[in-house]
Design a protein around this motif. Structure first.
Motif, short mmCIF file in Angstrom:
data_model
loop_
_atom_site.label_atom_id
_atom_site.label_comp_id
_atom_site.label_asym_id
_atom_site.label_seq_id
_atom_site.Cartn_x
_atom_site.Cartn_y
_atom_site.Cartn_z
N UNK A 1 56.64 45.94 80.71
CA UNK A 1 56.23 44.91 81.65
C UNK A 1 54.73 44.98 81.88
N UNK A 2 54.04 43.86 81.79
CA UNK A 2 52.60 43.85 81.96
C UNK A 2 52.17 43.99 83.40
N UNK A 3 50.87 44.06 83.60
CA UNK A 3 50.29 44.14 84.93
C UNK A 3 49.18 43.09 85.02
N UNK A 4 48.76 42.71 86.25
CA UNK A 4 47.63 41.77 86.36
C UNK A 4 46.39 42.26 85.63
N UNK A 5 46.11 43.56 85.73
CA UNK A 5 44.95 44.12 85.05
C UNK A 5 45.07 43.97 83.54
N UNK A 6 46.20 44.37 82.99
CA UNK A 6 46.41 44.27 81.54
C UNK A 6 46.37 42.83 81.06
N UNK A 7 46.96 41.92 81.84
CA UNK A 7 46.97 40.51 81.46
C UNK A 7 45.54 39.96 81.39
N UNK A 58 49.55 52.01 81.54
CA UNK A 58 48.59 52.83 82.29
C UNK A 58 48.07 51.95 83.42
N UNK A 59 48.45 52.29 84.65
CA UNK A 59 48.12 51.47 85.80
C UNK A 59 46.94 51.99 86.60
N UNK A 60 46.39 53.12 86.24
CA UNK A 60 45.33 53.71 87.05
C UNK A 60 44.15 54.17 86.19
N UNK A 61 43.52 53.28 85.44
CA UNK A 61 42.33 53.68 84.70
C UNK A 61 41.21 54.06 85.67
N UNK A 62 40.34 54.93 85.25
CA UNK A 62 39.26 55.39 86.10
C UNK A 62 38.24 54.29 86.34
N UNK A 63 37.41 54.50 87.36
CA UNK A 63 36.33 53.55 87.64
C UNK A 63 35.41 53.43 86.44
N UNK A 87 42.30 45.95 89.19
CA UNK A 87 42.55 47.38 89.01
C UNK A 87 43.09 48.00 90.30
N UNK A 88 42.56 47.54 91.42
CA UNK A 88 43.00 48.06 92.71
C UNK A 88 44.45 47.69 93.01
N UNK A 89 44.80 46.42 92.85
CA UNK A 89 46.17 46.02 93.20
C UNK A 89 47.17 46.48 92.15
N UNK A 90 46.74 46.63 90.90
CA UNK A 90 47.66 47.11 89.87
C UNK A 90 48.03 48.56 90.13
N UNK A 91 47.06 49.35 90.57
CA UNK A 91 47.34 50.75 90.84
C UNK A 91 48.22 50.98 92.04
N UNK A 92 48.24 50.02 92.98
CA UNK A 92 49.01 50.24 94.20
C UNK A 92 50.12 49.26 94.44
N UNK A 93 50.38 48.36 93.45
CA UNK A 93 51.37 47.33 93.69
C UNK A 93 52.78 47.89 93.67
N UNK A 94 53.67 47.27 94.42
CA UNK A 94 55.08 47.66 94.45
C UNK A 94 55.90 46.39 94.53
N UNK A 211 48.50 28.93 84.58
CA UNK A 211 47.18 28.94 85.19
C UNK A 211 46.93 30.25 85.94
N UNK A 212 47.93 30.72 86.66
CA UNK A 212 47.74 31.95 87.43
C UNK A 212 47.52 33.15 86.52
N UNK A 213 48.22 33.19 85.41
CA UNK A 213 48.14 34.36 84.54
C UNK A 213 46.97 34.33 83.57
N UNK A 214 46.24 33.20 83.52
CA UNK A 214 45.06 33.14 82.65
C UNK A 214 43.89 33.94 83.23
#
Length: 278
Positions: A1-7, A58-63, A87-94, A211-214
């Protein structure tokens, strides 16, 4: 499953032509844009690590990695801010299974007083979900005939994607739809944004989801309106962020004399006064 960051990283990689970064054209490929190998090399990370980020493994890449990806993708300032936010919301999303408490809808007295001082100008208070929380009488004059304020409480995002009149009212509907879809990423809370997104996914269908996922950061140019009265309006938008309230005060300024005259005519018609929606 993808993440907003990865998308976002994958979407930006697919949109970049290698030649624009000084890379050789490697001929026809199954997918467009920059190869993972080339992006990974520019960012100084392995292809395997980039693949894990894009695929959501990988949901928590470094800064440092986030900054390296921003440089490698040649992101502008707005896109860099969006990348850091994802990156912030991907690392903490639930996952969210129930509707959360509604976002704050009250507008502080000082903000309402500011809105009063802007009369007879066109102005409103909104949030990233598109809720119209308060507005001047001139805003009502410009928008009510098109049905934007018909729903109680009014929501611009819902109107854009579900009301057929919006496609006529907004001369650049595609751009406005991109803006509203993008702003849901910056909603008052990830939970409220997810709830509204789930609603619109059903009502608006794949056009909204695409549109949202672009993750295209909107440019927010001149707002062009086809008013039902026959007037063509061109409005510049100035936005004041009310960070502590997760709200924005938006002022709409005529971009030319023709628009200024049309707005004055609309103001002279009967309409409501300053309204706060709670």
């Amino acid at each position: 499953m993808g993440t907003p960051l990865g998308d976002f990283v994958r979407a930006k990689r697919d949109s970049i032509q290698p030649q624009s970064l000084g890379l050789p054209d490697r001929g026809r490929r199954r997918s467009p844009g920059l190869r993972r190998l080339d992006l990974a090399a520019r960012a100084g990370i392995s292809v395997e690590y980039l693949t894990r980020i894009e695929q959501g493994r990988d949901r928590r890449p470094s800064v440092a990695v986030i900054h390296a990806l921003a440089d490698a993708l040649s992101l502008d300032l707005s896109e860099r801010e969006h990348l850091r936010y994802l990156a912030k919301i991907t690392g903490g999303e639930c996952p969210t299974h129930t509707r959360p408490a509604p976002p704050r809808r009250d507008v502080r007295p000082a903000v309402l007083e500011t809105l009063r001082l802007l009369e007879p100008g066109i102005a409103m208070v909104t949030n990233r979900l598109g809720d119209v929380l308060a507005h001047t009488g001139a805003y009502e004059s410009v928008t009510s005939a098109a049905g934007l304020l018909d729903i109680d409480p009014p929501n611009l995002t819902h109107y854009v994607f579900t009301d057929a009149r919006a496609r006529t009212f907004f001369a650049d509907w595609d751009d406005i739809a991109d803006e509203q879809a993008f702003d849901l990423w910056l909603g008052p809370s990830a939970e409220n944004s997810a709830w509204l997104t789930a609603q619109l996914t059903v009502l608006a269908g794949p056009d909204f989801t695409r549109r949202r996922n672009r993750h295209v950061v909107p440019r927010r140019g001149i707002l062009r309106l086809n008013h039902p009265s026959g007037h063509e309006l061109r409005l510049r938008r100035e936005t004041l962020e009310l960070s502590s309230d997760a709200q924005q005060l938006v002022v709409f300024l005529p971009d030319d004399d023709k628009t200024a005259q049309a707005v004055e005519q609309l103001r002279q018609r009967p309409h409501g006064r300053l309204r706060a929606i709670s």
